[in-house]
Motif scaffolding. Structure first.
Motif, mmCIF file in Angstrom:
data_model
loop_
_atom_site.group_PDB
_atom_site.id
_atom_site.type_symbol
_atom_site.label_atom_id
_atom_site.label_comp_id
_atom_site.label_asym_id
_atom_site.label_seq_id
_atom_site.Cartn_x
_atom_site.Cartn_y
_atom_site.Cartn_z
ATOM 1 N N ASN A 91 0.726 -1.277 0.141
ATOM 2 C CA ASN A 91 0.116 0.011 -0.041
ATOM 3 C C ASN A 91 0.908 1.309 0.044
ATOM 4 O O ASN A 91 1.262 1.652 0.987
ATOM 5 N N ARG A 92 1.140 1.618 -1.327
ATOM 6 C CA ARG A 92 2.258 2.621 -1.316
ATOM 7 C C ARG A 92 1.638 4.112 -1.143
ATOM 8 O O ARG A 92 0.834 4.372 -1.852
ATOM 9 N N ARG A 93 2.149 4.907 -0.151
ATOM 10 C CA ARG A 93 1.515 6.073 -0.032
ATOM 11 C C ARG A 93 2.442 7.249 0.815
ATOM 12 O O ARG A 93 3.578 6.912 1.162
ATOM 13 N N ASN A 94 1.949 8.258 0.823
ATOM 14 C CA ASN A 94 2.345 9.397 2.067
ATOM 15 C C ASN A 94 1.826 9.256 3.312
ATOM 16 O O ASN A 94 0.606 9.099 3.416
ATOM 17 N N VAL A 95 2.639 9.131 4.327
ATOM 18 C CA VAL A 95 2.114 8.843 5.789
ATOM 19 C C VAL A 95 2.604 9.840 6.875
ATOM 20 O O VAL A 95 3.628 10.273 6.772
ATOM 21 N N LYS A 96 1.728 10.132 7.532
ATOM 22 C CA LYS A 96 2.097 11.275 8.694
ATOM 23 C C LYS A 96 2.458 10.366 9.740
ATOM 24 O O LYS A 96 1.478 9.541 10.177
ATOM 25 N N VAL A 97 3.723 10.518 10.084
ATOM 26 C CA VAL A 97 4.159 9.576 11.432
ATOM 27 C C VAL A 97 4.722 10.219 12.275
ATOM 28 O O VAL A 97 5.024 11.483 12.237
ATOM 29 N N LYS A 98 4.833 9.940 13.632
ATOM 30 C CA LYS A 98 5.508 10.425 14.839
ATOM 31 C C LYS A 98 6.964 10.216 14.474
ATOM 32 O O LYS A 98 7.557 9.194 14.152
ATOM 33 N N ILE A 99 7.907 11.438 14.966
ATOM 34 C CA ILE A 99 9.255 11.098 14.930
ATOM 35 C C ILE A 99 9.643 10.131 15.948
ATOM 36 O O ILE A 99 8.998 10.253 17.063
ATOM 37 N N GLY A 100 10.556 9.163 15.488
ATOM 38 C CA GLY A 100 10.735 8.200 16.624
ATOM 39 C C GLY A 100 10.011 6.780 16.404
ATOM 40 O O GLY A 100 10.551 6.104 17.005
ATOM 41 N N ALA A 101 9.094 6.738 15.607
ATOM 42 C CA ALA A 101 8.263 5.527 15.384
ATOM 43 C C ALA A 101 9.122 4.748 14.481
ATOM 44 O O ALA A 101 10.325 5.116 13.966
ATOM 45 N N THR A 102 8.971 3.063 14.248
ATOM 46 C CA THR A 102 10.008 2.526 13.488
ATOM 47 C C THR A 102 9.273 2.266 12.110
ATOM 48 O O THR A 102 8.154 2.211 12.140
ATOM 49 N N ILE A 103 10.156 2.097 11.245
ATOM 50 C CA ILE A 103 9.432 1.972 9.873
ATOM 51 C C ILE A 103 8.786 0.591 9.864
ATOM 52 O O ILE A 103 7.775 0.343 9.151
ATOM 53 N N SER A 104 9.443 -0.590 10.516
ATOM 54 C CA SER A 104 8.898 -1.834 10.487
ATOM 55 C C SER A 104 7.207 -1.732 11.019
ATOM 56 O O SER A 104 6.337 -2.044 10.435
ATOM 57 N N GLU A 105 7.242 -1.003 11.966
ATOM 58 C CA GLU A 105 5.621 -0.809 12.586
ATOM 59 C C GLU A 105 4.954 -0.272 11.703
ATOM 60 O O GLU A 105 3.545 -0.224 11.258
ATOM 61 N N ILE A 106 5.351 0.884 11.025
ATOM 62 C CA ILE A 106 4.499 1.519 10.103
ATOM 63 C C ILE A 106 4.051 0.889 8.727
ATOM 64 O O ILE A 106 3.209 0.581 8.446
ATOM 65 N N ILE A 107 4.983 0.149 8.140
ATOM 66 C CA ILE A 107 4.694 -0.740 6.927
ATOM 67 C C ILE A 107 3.820 -1.926 7.486
ATOM 68 O O ILE A 107 2.954 -1.695 6.653
ATOM 69 N N ALA A 108 4.033 -2.127 8.415
ATOM 70 C CA ALA A 108 2.899 -3.318 9.195
ATOM 71 C C ALA A 108 1.770 -2.644 9.066
ATOM 72 O O ALA A 108 0.697 -3.358 8.677
ATOM 73 N N ASN A 109 1.492 -1.598 9.471
ATOM 74 C CA ASN A 109 0.219 -0.812 9.741
ATOM 75 C C ASN A 109 -0.263 -0.426 8.191
ATOM 76 O O ASN A 109 -1.587 -0.312 8.245
ATOM 77 N N LEU A 110 0.511 -0.511 7.120
ATOM 78 C CA LEU A 110 -0.025 -0.222 5.827
ATOM 79 C C LEU A 110 -0.268 -1.535 5.011
ATOM 80 O O LEU A 110 -0.030 -1.505 3.914
ATOM 81 N N ASP A 111 -0.435 -2.501 5.505
ATOM 82 C CA ASP A 111 -0.751 -3.748 4.934
ATOM 83 C C ASP A 111 0.568 -4.615 4.754
ATOM 84 O O ASP A 111 0.582 -5.508 3.959
ATOM 85 N N GLY A 112 1.782 -4.303 5.204
ATOM 86 C CA GLY A 112 2.686 -4.919 4.968
ATOM 87 C C GLY A 112 3.363 -5.055 3.491
ATOM 88 O O GLY A 112 3.272 -4.150 2.716
ATOM 89 N N TYR A 113 4.257 -6.273 3.270
ATOM 90 C CA TYR A 113 5.261 -6.191 2.063
ATOM 91 C C TYR A 113 4.572 -7.114 0.924
ATOM 92 O O TYR A 113 3.906 -8.129 1.415
ATOM 93 N N ASN A 114 5.086 -6.772 -0.113
ATOM 94 C CA ASN A 114 4.774 -7.810 -1.187
ATOM 95 C C ASN A 114 6.010 -8.825 -1.219
ATOM 96 O O ASN A 114 6.958 -8.575 -0.792
ATOM 97 N N ASN A 115 5.493 -10.107 -1.534
ATOM 98 C CA ASN A 115 6.911 -10.989 -1.746
ATOM 99 C C ASN A 115 8.038 -10.755 -2.461
ATOM 100 O O ASN A 115 7.862 -10.667 -3.843
#
Ligand code: SF4
Ligand code: SF4
Length: 417
Positions: free
Chosen positions: A282-306
């Motif tokens: 789910n490619r997009r622009n996301v408003k995030v907190k400074i200090g959050a981890t990329i892994s948690e944010i991507i998991a929240n965006l439906d994760g990865y393609n194989n």
């Protein structure tokens, strides 16, 4: 002068901003990519308010704030965008978003000194990737021109375009306020000539601001580089910084952060970043907190393609750093995360074509620097310190050599002496 290079782009932009502002933990690094070290001001078990100063760069009294409220723990190491593992203050989010009372009043009028103090106290830094404290740029006498850098020339990165699309009126209002406070007679917003969406977003409101103009550059890389932009828009050269010529250059997302500072008088604790690449569902622009981890944010965006061999690039494909894992924290200077298949051919021999020399915007000789990595005297003559890390030498190299990495290493070797 070296010519900027045309680069294929992925311009399918979704202008909606997704929010992911509820990370379980935030990690505040005690060192940045430029090697600046911060002194921590809190200890394990302390209750931390949102916006509270948790660490400081003592040299310039520049604070770092917490982006959540909750309890502090210490000592966890995490990776930042240049691949370094650094010690962090960890704050467990209590999801209450509690501010200190002193952070809830808004200032009606700013003198120049108030403005500079507010930029420092609210931790505003260059969001285009520099992580340079903004108050240092604005602390000059009689500025002649403000250039707002909205060129965003790296392929795939679209966070500035999205900020413009959603907030062009706020950006213009902030530029007008800055001009008034600082006594700056003119401002130019620099854009790519074919970026019609952003141009039209500004044109909708520009009539109200006669001292603000739009200026255009060709769609080529690295035309968003400060030096190219000042040359193209004003035909002015400078030695080290544009402020030598009375010119302040600020990235457009930084101007939007200043708008929020004017409006809410609160520290910079969130930003918009681009998360994209073939590896992202789910490619997009996301408003995030400074200090959050990329892994948690991507998991929240439906994760990865194989993907067979995914690589994570922190930043755009040209200037970014490839990282082995996604356990990386969001810092203020991180504008994008790209996840792609690592299918590049590597380690072919240099064929001495000289293309890296032709494209280098800093006018240095990347291949010579690469070949003289252990000869310090020769390296000093070749001036790797002038490299702006644009990545064009690696991009253009027909042998797919990571030339920039050799130049970067040389930079460190020479600066150490
Ligand atoms: S990365 Fe450095 S050496 Fe390579 S082209 Fe850019 S400025 Fe020149
Ligand atoms: S572009 Fe690559 S192959 Fe050509 S001279 Fe530079 S390093 Fe060698």
């Amino acid at each position: 002068m070296n010519k900027p290079v045309q680069i294929k782009r992925d311009e399918n932009i979704d202008y909606n901003i997704q929010k992911y502002i509820k990370p379980e933990y935030v990690y505040i690094p005690l060192e940045n990519k430029n090697g600046v070290v911060y002194k921590h001001l809190v200890k394990e078990g302390d209750y931390i308010y949102k916006g509270q100063v948790v660490a400081v760069n003592e040299g310039i009294n520049f604070p770092i704030h917490s982006s959540v409220s909750g309890y502090a723990t210490m000592g966890n190491n995490k990776i930042i965008d240049d691949g370094k593992k650094v010690k962090c203050i960890v704050i467990k989010n209590d999801f209450k978003e509690k501010y200190q009372k002193s952070k809830l009043s808004v200032k009606e009028k700013y003198t120049k000194q108030d403005f500079i103090d507010a930029l420092r106290e609210n931790g505003i830094t260059g969001l285009g990737g520099s992580d340079f404290p903004t108050f240092l740029k604005y602390n000059i006498d009689k500025p002649k021109c403000l250039i707002v850098n909205a060129v965003e020339c790296e392929p795939f990165v679209s966070c500035d375009k999205v900020v413009i699309h959603n907030y062009s009126d706020c950006i213009l209002e902030a530029i007008d306020m800055i001009m008034e406070i600082m006594g700056i007679p003119r401002a130019i917003i620099g854009l790519k000539e074919n970026n019609l969406d952003s141009i039209n977003s500004f044109k909708k409101y520009l009539g109200t601001y006669p001292k603000i103009k739009l200026g255009f550059v060709k769609d080529a890389y690295p035309n968003g580089w400060e030096r190219n932009l000042v040359r193209e828009l004003l035909d002015i050269e400078y030695d080290k910084y544009p402020t030598e010529q009375g010119i302040i250059v600020s990235n457009v997302s930084t101007i939007y952060a200043i708008y929020e500072m004017f409006k809410y008088n609160r520290p910079l604790t969130e930003r918009i970043i681009t998360i994209t690449g073939t590896g992202i569902k789910n490619r997009r622009n996301v408003k995030v907190k400074i200090g959050a981890t990329i892994s948690e944010i991507i998991a929240n965006l439906d994760g990865y393609n194989n993907l067979k061999n995914p690589i994570f690039i922190a930043g755009g494909p040209m200037m970014g750093n490839s990282l082995p894992v996604d356990d990386v924290i969001i810092t203020k200077d991180l504008n994008a995360v790209l996840v792609i298949e690592d299918d590049f051919e590597k380690n072919l021999p240099c064929i001495k074509c000289g293309k890296c020399i032709e494209v280098c915007p800093a006018g240095i000789y990347p291949v010579f620097i690469m070949n003289n990595g252990n000869n310090i005297d020769k390296l000093k003559e070749l001036k790797p310190g002038k490299c702006i890390e644009c990545g064009l030498c690696s991009f253009i190299c027909p042998s797919k050599i990571e030339v920039r990495e050799f130049v970067r290493m040389a930079k460190v070797k020479v600066s150490d002496r």
